[in-house]
Write an enzyme that holds these catalytic residues in place. Sequence first.
Site, PDB file in Angstrom:
ATOM      1  N   ARG A 228       0.847  -1.199   0.000  1.00  0.00           N
ATOM      2  CA  ARG A 228       0.000   0.000   0.000  1.00  0.00           C
ATOM      3  C   ARG A 228       0.881   1.248   0.000  1.00  0.00           C
ATOM      4  NH1 ARG A 228      -3.533  -2.713  -1.634  1.00  0.00           N
ATOM      5  NH2 ARG A 228      -5.525  -3.182  -0.663  1.00  0.00           N
ATOM      6  N   HIS A 276      -0.716   0.131  -9.895  1.00  0.00           N
ATOM      7  CA  HIS A 276      -1.415  -0.803  -8.995  1.00  0.00           C
ATOM      8  C   HIS A 276      -1.917  -2.039  -9.767  1.00  0.00           C
ATOM      9  CE1 HIS A 276      -3.691  -0.905  -4.900  1.00  0.00           C
ATOM     10  NE2 HIS A 276      -3.537  -2.142  -5.362  1.00  0.00           N
TER      11      HIS A 276
HETATM   12  C1  OXD Z   1      -5.665  -6.018  -3.072  1.00  0.00           C
HETATM   13  C2  OXD Z   1      -5.218  -5.072  -4.100  1.00  0.00           C
HETATM   14  O1  OXD Z   1      -5.670  -5.695  -1.893  1.00  0.00           O
HETATM   15  O2  OXD Z   1      -5.404  -5.364  -5.300  1.00  0.00           O
HETATM   16  O3  OXD Z   1      -6.042  -7.125  -3.441  1.00  0.00           O
HETATM   17  O4  OXD Z   1      -4.653  -4.041  -3.777  1.00  0.00           O
END
Ligand code: OXD
Length: 313
Positions: A228, A276
């Site tokens: 994250r 992402h």
């Molecule tokens: C997850 C993401 O948490 O794709 O699966 O970030």
Amino acid sequence: MKLQLYVPDGRYQPWIDGFAEALPEAQCLTWEDSKNEQVDYAVVWRPPLEMLRGRTDLKAVFNLGAGVDGILSLRDTDANALPAGVPIVRLDDAGMAAQMIDYVTHAVLRYFRRLDEYALAQQAGTWRFLKPHRRADFTIGVMGVGTLGAQIAKSLAGFGFPVRGWSRTAREVEGVQGFAGEAGQAGFLDGLRVLVNVLPLTPETENILDAGLLGKLAKGAYLVNVARGPHLVEEDLLAAVQSGQVAGAMLDVFRTEPLPADHPFWSEPRITITPHIAALTLREDSIEQIAGKIRALRAGQPIAGVVDLQRGY
Ligand code: OXD
């Protein structure tokens, strides 16, 4: 039986069709069309606060991802944001581990074989040989050895790299040297050539990748962040790259996504960014897994992936 779906992009039809096939006994409704209905299960990704707050009808909430911070962080705005006593269930791999392994292995091999430096040399029009790194000296540390992290660590160990794993509480992963808790952090970080972050985002892990931590890695180490954005203090990484403490980073997640157009990461040649995509939620796999878990719950059987709300993952 009724399912209520929420996906932020509003592209519901493929999910509705998928659940109709995998769980024909269920009626699948969008959140927008069923706000006042009693349903049995919610299937969500980053739901709005009003969707879960005060609900008494739900038997479980299924998260369409591995990280549940998008649900649990609703409690920051409202302490009663989550339906009391209702299990929150994360995706349990569902095709994500293989994608993460591809992504992280690509990054590690690129740095190990110095392909990042050869790319810069090409841009400068320079033909030059660089001394190869020794595999035995190229220690990799994986922070977070849960479902995904453990598979990444194991796979890297299979390439012959020395691999360390760090987790909140001790976990054994075959071929991986384990470290745990705050007491184990200094030993874990010491001399690492590549740090791979797969931690869940919790108040304890937010900002964990800061100047202090980056300074404990080997000089010229690399960072791979597939967890994250808020784990990383972005300006500390930039300073560490500029000082040479960090030789490069491959980042898939950011504090603000999409990454703002004027963000300095865009123009830093030693930082590689991706939008992402390290492990995308695979619709068919996710639907199949959630349908299986709903059937298990209805049969009174235990399921994997239930989130510990205290721990935050
Ligand atoms: C997850 C993401 O948490 O794709 O699966 O970030």
